[in-house]
Design a protein around this motif. Structure first.
Motif, PDB file in Angstrom:
ATOM      1  N   SER A  60      -0.240   1.602   0.566  1.00  0.00           N
ATOM      2  CA  SER A  60       0.191   2.985   0.752  1.00  0.00           C
ATOM      3  C   SER A  60      -0.613   3.630   1.872  1.00  0.00           C
ATOM      4  CB  SER A  60       0.000   3.776  -0.546  1.00  0.00           C
ATOM      5  OG  SER A  60       0.387   5.123  -0.376  1.00  0.00           O
ATOM      6  N   TYR A  61       0.106   4.235   2.816  1.00  0.00           N
ATOM      7  CA  TYR A  61      -0.518   4.918   3.934  1.00  0.00           C
ATOM      8  C   TYR A  61      -0.104   6.384   3.909  1.00  0.00           C
ATOM      9  CZ  TYR A  61      -1.208   0.127   5.532  1.00  0.00           C
ATOM     10  OH  TYR A  61      -1.568  -1.204   5.602  1.00  0.00           O
ATOM     11  N   ALA A  62      -1.047   7.258   3.546  1.00  0.00           N
ATOM     12  CA  ALA A  62      -0.781   8.698   3.450  1.00  0.00           C
ATOM     13  C   ALA A  62       0.426   8.986   2.558  1.00  0.00           C
ATOM     14  CB  ALA A  62      -0.563   9.302   4.837  1.00  0.00           C
ATOM     15  N   GLY A  63       0.573   8.189   1.502  1.00  0.00           N
ATOM     16  CA  GLY A  63       1.671   8.390   0.559  1.00  0.00           C
ATOM     17  C   GLY A  63       2.913   7.576   0.838  1.00  0.00           C
ATOM     18  N   PHE A  64       2.977   6.932   2.013  1.00  0.00           N
ATOM     19  CA  PHE A  64       4.153   6.127   2.377  1.00  0.00           C
ATOM     20  C   PHE A  64       3.911   4.649   2.058  1.00  0.00           C
ATOM     21  CE2 PHE A  64       4.610   9.817   5.155  1.00  0.00           C
ATOM     22  CZ  PHE A  64       5.967  10.089   5.054  1.00  0.00           C
ATOM     23  N   ASN A 112      24.962 -17.071  -2.453  1.00  0.00           N
ATOM     24  CA  ASN A 112      24.253 -16.546  -3.632  1.00  0.00           C
ATOM     25  C   ASN A 112      22.915 -15.885  -3.293  1.00  0.00           C
ATOM     26  OD1 ASN A 112      26.381 -17.631  -5.021  1.00  0.00           O
ATOM     27  ND2 ASN A 112      25.174 -18.977  -6.314  1.00  0.00           N
ATOM     28  N   GLN A 113      22.630 -15.661  -2.026  1.00  0.00           N
ATOM     29  CA  GLN A 113      21.371 -15.014  -1.679  1.00  0.00           C
ATOM     30  C   GLN A 113      21.422 -13.517  -1.987  1.00  0.00           C
ATOM     31  OE1 GLN A 113      20.619 -15.240   2.541  1.00  0.00           O
ATOM     32  NE2 GLN A 113      22.252 -13.831   3.063  1.00  0.00           N
ATOM     33  N   ILE A 114      20.246 -12.934  -2.177  1.00  0.00           N
ATOM     34  CA  ILE A 114      20.101 -11.491  -2.365  1.00  0.00           C
ATOM     35  C   ILE A 114      18.972 -11.022  -1.453  1.00  0.00           C
ATOM     36  CG2 ILE A 114      19.490  -9.643  -3.983  1.00  0.00           C
ATOM     37  CD1 ILE A 114      20.521 -11.418  -6.242  1.00  0.00           C
ATOM     38  N   TYR A 115      19.192  -9.923  -0.756  1.00  0.00           N
ATOM     39  CA  TYR A 115      18.083  -9.328  -0.015  1.00  0.00           C
ATOM     40  C   TYR A 115      18.100  -7.821  -0.236  1.00  0.00           C
ATOM     41  CZ  TYR A 115      21.692  -8.651   3.620  1.00  0.00           C
ATOM     42  OH  TYR A 115      22.838  -8.322   4.308  1.00  0.00           O
ATOM     43  N   SER A 116      16.915  -7.226  -0.209  1.00  0.00           N
ATOM     44  CA  SER A 116      16.783  -5.815  -0.552  1.00  0.00           C
ATOM     45  C   SER A 116      15.597  -5.211   0.186  1.00  0.00           C
ATOM     46  CB  SER A 116      16.592  -5.667  -2.071  1.00  0.00           C
ATOM     47  OG  SER A 116      16.451  -4.315  -2.444  1.00  0.00           O
ATOM     48  N   LEU A 117      15.734  -3.941   0.573  1.00  0.00           N
ATOM     49  CA  LEU A 117      14.685  -3.196   1.254  1.00  0.00           C
ATOM     50  C   LEU A 117      14.504  -1.849   0.577  1.00  0.00           C
ATOM     51  CD1 LEU A 117      15.843  -3.823   4.944  1.00  0.00           C
ATOM     52  CD2 LEU A 117      13.930  -4.959   3.789  1.00  0.00           C
ATOM     53  N   GLY A 118      13.287  -1.347   0.604  1.00  0.00           N
ATOM     54  CA  GLY A 118      13.040  -0.034   0.022  1.00  0.00           C
ATOM     55  C   GLY A 118      11.845   0.636   0.666  1.00  0.00           C
ATOM     56  N   ALA A 119      11.781   1.950   0.533  1.00  0.00           N
ATOM     57  CA  ALA A 119      10.656   2.722   1.052  1.00  0.00           C
ATOM     58  C   ALA A 119      10.497   3.969   0.207  1.00  0.00           C
ATOM     59  CB  ALA A 119      10.868   3.093   2.522  1.00  0.00           C
ATOM     60  N   GLY A 120       9.290   4.499   0.208  1.00  0.00           N
ATOM     61  CA  GLY A 120       9.065   5.684  -0.599  1.00  0.00           C
ATOM     62  C   GLY A 120       7.885   6.498  -0.109  1.00  0.00           C
ATOM     63  N   TYR A 121       7.827   7.721  -0.625  1.00  0.00           N
ATOM     64  CA  TYR A 121       6.735   8.641  -0.319  1.00  0.00           C
ATOM     65  C   TYR A 121       6.381   9.373  -1.604  1.00  0.00           C
ATOM     66  CZ  TYR A 121       4.233  12.769   1.342  1.00  0.00           C
ATOM     67  OH  TYR A 121       3.291  13.749   1.518  1.00  0.00           O
ATOM     68  N   GLY A 122       5.103   9.478  -1.885  1.00  0.00           N
ATOM     69  CA  GLY A 122       4.666  10.226  -3.042  1.00  0.00           C
ATOM     70  C   GLY A 122       3.327  10.879  -2.803  1.00  0.00           C
ATOM     71  N   ARG A 123       3.326  12.182  -2.795  1.00  0.00           N
ATOM     72  CA  ARG A 123       2.079  12.922  -2.617  1.00  0.00           C
ATOM     73  C   ARG A 123       2.293  14.346  -3.125  1.00  0.00           C
ATOM     74  NH1 ARG A 123      -2.014  12.418   2.388  1.00  0.00           N
ATOM     75  NH2 ARG A 123      -2.363  10.499   1.221  1.00  0.00           N
ATOM     76  N   GLY A 124       1.350  14.832  -3.922  1.00  0.00           N
ATOM     77  CA  GLY A 124       1.474  16.180  -4.464  1.00  0.00           C
ATOM     78  C   GLY A 124       2.695  16.291  -5.353  1.00  0.00           C
ATOM     79  N   PRO A 125       3.469  17.358  -5.204  1.00  0.00           N
ATOM     80  CA  PRO A 125       4.607  17.578  -6.099  1.00  0.00           C
ATOM     81  C   PRO A 125       5.864  16.802  -5.734  1.00  0.00           C
ATOM     82  CG  PRO A 125       4.451  19.389  -4.540  1.00  0.00           C
ATOM     83  CD  PRO A 125       3.262  18.511  -4.294  1.00  0.00           C
TER      84      PRO A 125
END
Length: 388
Positions: free
Chosen positions: A165-169, A187-200
């Protein structure tokens, strides 16, 4: 000779002392009484049903997780997690011993790499923001959990990387090998994700693509084969098992203001390249692509340190040959008795309209329950949950 043995023993002891680790046993037992309206019987009639059920707000489970310090900021990690039914004692997730999770990997200052049966990035980033994860349980998930935001399907044979996590990212990527000789992409599966969490504020974004999802995504349980319909019995999606691929794009966010938390979820799910041939996987012979757009808003209020009140509304709109629409509302209250035990009550109502995946007038079908005999269905649950 004796001195050499002493030095070797001392070196071995130092090595053991350096390789410090830990193993934790943990679990959740979630059990309660359900009332469900308009349950369709084999004769086609609708009756109200009272029953005990396990694992609605939190899947009943036990697990082991641990780590070993490898030095230099690196750790070897593992997790084995079993799901079970309290009422019968049987295994969950298609009778798999560790059907919820089973992986091993390495944690570094730059991120974590794991291999095994795992949650995909869409689940990792968006499921925690779902009302179904926070207060409405699996019965309050989007119809048939069609976007997998309630984590109905895990991913086998997968390699996953999650950044630090870099500054919440943070960000995540997953790839599942199809395991088909001569067909790396099958039959392959691929997936990507991203998020941010800081304070409220917490935000999650995710994308998943599954090739031949009836086998690769829905068929990851004991006894499931490509020739059987692994999409389940819910009329919301059971007619789309012949899809050559499934695509999910989703986003979610929550924001806390004092004692209140507001949230929003959006998902777009596509079942692509349906066979166009009537079969066990395609009851109506549908072709082309079936698309669902689902939006949900929620509100939680911490009335007292022990009592949480919450509500959510979801609208799911289908487009294509079958244009089913589902409106769903949820109410919940959770009372904390102690650090590890709480009581909760959930009420969910759903109304359906249009034409569903079976080509019939859409019936209400709350996630995980027997479909309704009509376009409406209500479920009420009172339960106790204990964590250890």
């Amino acid at each position: 000779m004796r001195a050499s043995l002493v030095l070797a023993a001392a070196g071995s002891a130092a090595s053991v002392a350096h390789a410090q680790g830990s193993v934790t046993l943990y679990g959740i037992i979630d059990e309660g009484i359900n009332y469900t309206s308009n349950v369709q019987t084999s004769a086609g009639h609708g009756h109200n049903l009272y029953s005990l059920s396990s694992g609605i707000l939190s899947g009943s489970r036990w697990g082991l997780k641990g780590s070993e310090d490898l030095g230099g900021g690196m750790k070897a990690i593992f997790q084995l997690e079993n799901g079970f039914d309290v009422n019968s004692g049987k295994l969950g997730q298609g009778n798999l011993e560790f059907g919820r999770q089973a992986y091993v990997g390495v944690s570094t200052p730059y991120g974590v790499v794991t291999l095994g049966r795992q949650y995909d990035p869409v689940v990792d980033y968006i499921h925690p923001l779902m009302p179904s994860a926070m207060f409405s349980g699996s019965i309050g998930a989007h119809p048939a959990d069609l976007d997998n935001l309630n984590n109905a399907n895990r991913v086998n044979n997968s390699v996953k990387y999650r950044s630090a996590s870099y500054a919440g990212f943070s960000a995540e990527g997953l790839y599942s090998f199809g395991g088909v000789p001569g067909g790396m992409g099958q039959n392959q599966i691929y997936s990507l994700g991203a998020g941010y969490g800081r304070g409220p504020l917490t935000i999650g974004l995710g994308y998943l693509n599954a090739r031949n999802p009836n086998a690769s995504f829905f068929g990851t349980a004991v006894g499931a084969t490509a020739a059987t319909n692994n999409f389940g019995t819910s009329p919301v999606i059971s007619g789309y098992a012949s899809a050559q691929s499934e695509q999910i794009v989703a986003a979610g966010a929550t924001y806390t203001i004092g004692a209140a938390t507001i949230g929003g979820i959006y998902s777009n799910t596509k079942f692509k390249s349906l066979s166009g041939v009537v079969s066990a996987l395609n009851a109506t012979g549908a072709s082309g692509t079936e698309t669902f757009n689902s939006g949900e808003v929620s509100l939680q209020y911490q009335l007292t340190p022990a009592l949480l009140l919450a509500a959510a509304y979801n609208y799911t709109d289908g487009s294509g040959a079958n244009n089913a629409r589902y409106q769903q509302g949820s109410l919940a209250a959770d009372y904390i008795l102690s650090k590890r035990t709480d009581f909760y009550v959930i009420g969910v109502m759903q109304h359906a309209s249009g034409t569903d995946s079976t080509g019939r007038a859409a019936r209400a079908s709350l996630n995980g329950l027997t479909p309704s005999s009509s376009d409406q269905q209500t479920a009420i649950r009172f339960a106790i949950r204990h964590k250890f």
